[in-house]
Scaffold this active site. Structure first.
Site, PDB file in Angstrom:
ATOM      1  CG  ASP A   7     -16.924 -13.580  20.194  1.00  0.00           C
ATOM      2  OD1 ASP A   7     -16.321 -13.231  19.167  1.00  0.00           O
ATOM      3  OD2 ASP A   7     -16.648 -14.618  20.841  1.00  0.00           O
ATOM      4  CG  LEU A   8     -19.550 -16.523  14.980  1.00  0.00           C
ATOM      5  CD1 LEU A   8     -21.055 -16.741  15.010  1.00  0.00           C
ATOM      6  CD2 LEU A   8     -19.091 -16.317  13.537  1.00  0.00           C
ATOM      7  CG  ASP A   9     -15.518 -18.360  16.009  1.00  0.00           C
ATOM      8  OD1 ASP A   9     -16.542 -18.726  15.429  1.00  0.00           O
ATOM      9  OD2 ASP A   9     -14.482 -18.032  15.422  1.00  0.00           O
ATOM     10  CB  THR A  15     -16.255 -22.180  15.397  1.00  0.00           C
ATOM     11  OG1 THR A  15     -16.183 -20.932  16.043  1.00  0.00           O
ATOM     12  CG2 THR A  15     -17.538 -22.272  14.608  1.00  0.00           C
ATOM     13  CE  LYS A  43     -12.054 -21.157  23.222  1.00  0.00           C
ATOM     14  NZ  LYS A  43     -12.856 -21.513  24.394  1.00  0.00           N
ATOM     15  NE  ARG A  47      -8.602 -17.244   8.295  1.00  0.00           N
ATOM     16  CZ  ARG A  47      -9.298 -16.924   7.196  1.00  0.00           C
ATOM     17  NH1 ARG A  47      -8.727 -17.018   5.997  1.00  0.00           N
ATOM     18  NH2 ARG A  47     -10.543 -16.528   7.287  1.00  0.00           N
ATOM     19  CB  SER A 112     -17.123 -12.275  14.804  1.00  0.00           C
ATOM     20  OG  SER A 112     -16.258 -13.336  14.473  1.00  0.00           O
ATOM     21  CB  ALA A 113     -11.600 -11.963  15.435  1.00  0.00           C
ATOM     22  CG  ASN A 116     -14.241 -18.200   7.441  1.00  0.00           C
ATOM     23  OD1 ASN A 116     -14.156 -18.047   6.214  1.00  0.00           O
ATOM     24  ND2 ASN A 116     -13.213 -18.605   8.173  1.00  0.00           N
ATOM     25  CE  LYS A 143     -13.732  -9.748  18.848  1.00  0.00           C
ATOM     26  NZ  LYS A 143     -14.577 -10.948  18.989  1.00  0.00           N
ATOM     27  CD  GLU A 167     -15.335 -11.599  22.816  1.00  0.00           C
ATOM     28  OE1 GLU A 167     -14.943 -12.722  23.175  1.00  0.00           O
ATOM     29  OE2 GLU A 167     -15.111 -11.140  21.688  1.00  0.00           O
ATOM     30  CG  ASP A 168     -15.425 -17.220  23.484  1.00  0.00           C
ATOM     31  OD1 ASP A 168     -15.374 -16.205  22.741  1.00  0.00           O
ATOM     32  OD2 ASP A 168     -14.813 -18.269  23.226  1.00  0.00           O
TER      33      ASP A 168
HETATM   34  P1  B16 Z   1     -11.291 -16.878  10.796  1.00  0.00           P
HETATM   35  P2  B16 Z   1     -14.523 -14.616  17.338  1.00  0.00           P
HETATM   36  C1  B16 Z   1     -12.309 -15.650  16.205  1.00  0.00           C
HETATM   37  O1  B16 Z   1     -13.698 -15.483  16.263  1.00  0.00           O
HETATM   38  C2  B16 Z   1     -11.874 -16.987  16.771  1.00  0.00           C
HETATM   39  O2  B16 Z   1     -12.135 -17.041  18.156  1.00  0.00           O
HETATM   40  C3  B16 Z   1     -10.404 -17.176  16.534  1.00  0.00           C
HETATM   41  O3  B16 Z   1      -9.978 -18.420  17.057  1.00  0.00           O
HETATM   42  C4  B16 Z   1     -10.146 -17.109  15.021  1.00  0.00           C
HETATM   43  O4  B16 Z   1      -8.762 -17.243  14.737  1.00  0.00           O
HETATM   44  C5  B16 Z   1     -10.648 -15.768  14.493  1.00  0.00           C
HETATM   45  O5  B16 Z   1     -12.029 -15.628  14.798  1.00  0.00           O
HETATM   46  C6  B16 Z   1     -10.478 -15.640  12.985  1.00  0.00           C
HETATM   47  O6  B16 Z   1     -11.318 -16.564  12.365  1.00  0.00           O
HETATM   48  O7  B16 Z   1     -10.092 -17.727  10.533  1.00  0.00           O
HETATM   49  O8  B16 Z   1     -12.594 -17.572  10.561  1.00  0.00           O
HETATM   50  O9  B16 Z   1     -11.203 -15.545  10.079  1.00  0.00           O
HETATM   51  O10 B16 Z   1     -14.387 -15.364  18.634  1.00  0.00           O
HETATM   52  O11 B16 Z   1     -13.958 -13.229  17.373  1.00  0.00           O
HETATM   53  O12 B16 Z   1     -15.924 -14.678  16.773  1.00  0.00           O
HETATM   54 MG    MG Z   2     -15.023 -15.815  20.654  1.00  0.00          MG
END
Ligand code: B16
Ligand code: MG
Length: 213
Positions: A7-9, A15, A43, A47, A112-113, A116, A143, A167-168
């Site tokens: 996972d990223l964030d 982030t 998390k 978006r 990742s979701a 960006n 997710k 994953e977090d």
């Molecule tokens: P973006 P992950 C998720 O990333 C974030 O945890 C979540 O808070 C965010 O809303 C989502 O990505 C969308 O991000 O606005 O950059 O498209 O944890 O799945 O890496």
């Molecule tokens: Mg995450």
């Protein structure tokens, strides 16, 4: 050895703190104070879905045009903060684990979701460690649906049971479990305690542990 899906964030870089600042500002625009706990529950959530949840908590009814404008504003604010981020923000042990994977020919994907994700990986200068990238631009279901991780496994030519997901977030652990993968909960929050294994930081994950999987 098994394949890795990161996972990223919250796993590679924190982030969530930048999402929080940006969502807080959006909340204030509709007269709402977003709490830290509420931000935690966002998390891993996309978006669009995050905005829907905030509007729900705020009991705010706005038009789809206004929603669109808030999504753009949130992302511009978030990106401004992301662009100021440096390699020093990569979480402890991440580079070491990516290097371990590279040295041991373990295939690595991003799951990742975030829409960006590629920009963030570039910014951190770690894109070359990934054999496949699946992010919010490549999935139709967020997710806890397993789509993001199943696509990652397919791109790596790996069976889901041979993938280890880092994953977090609760939604991410649920997604990886639904995909039939081994789950490693990162960060020590109560929400990830349902994972097969948990670590506060990647710096605590030793090669012997990976080999034991
Ligand atoms: P973006 P992950 C998720 O990333 C974030 O945890 C979540 O808070 C965010 O809303 C989502 O990505 C969308 O991000 O606005 O950059 O498209 O944890 O799945 O890496
Ligand atoms: Mg995450």
């Amino acid at each position: 050895m098994k394949a890795f899906i990161f996972d990223l964030d919250g796993v590679i870089v924190d982030t969530a703190k930048y999402h929080f600042i940006a969502w807080k500002r959006i909340g204030e625009k509709v007269g709402f104070q977003l709490s830290h706990e509420q931000n935690e529950s966002l998390k891993g959530v996309s978006r669009v879905e995050s905005l829907e949840r905030i509007l729900g908590w705020a009991e705010a009814k706005i038009s789809s045009t206004e929603k669109e404008a808030l999504l753009i504003e949130k992302n511009e604010d978030y990106l401004q903060q992301i662009d100021a981020m440096g390699r020093e923000e990569i979480l402890p042990g991440v580079i070491e684990l990516l290097q371990f994977a590279q040295e041991n020919n373990i295939p690595v994907a991003l799951g990742s979701a975030s829409k960006n994700a590629t920009r963030i990986l570039e910014k951190l200068n770690i894109t070359s460690y990934f054999n496949a990238i699946v992010d919010g631009n490549h999935v139709t279901k967020s997710k806890p649906d397993p789509e993001v991780f199943l696509k990652g496994a397919a791109l790596l030519n790996q069976a889901p049971k041979d993938c280890i997901v880092f994953e977090d977030a609760a939604a991410g652990i649920a997604a990886a479990k639904a995909a039939g993968m081994t789950t490693i909960g990162m960060g020590g929050a109560d929400e990830v305690k349902t994972a097969d294994h948990c670590f506060d930081t990647m710096a605590l994950i030793k090669p012997e542990f990976i080999r034991s999987l």
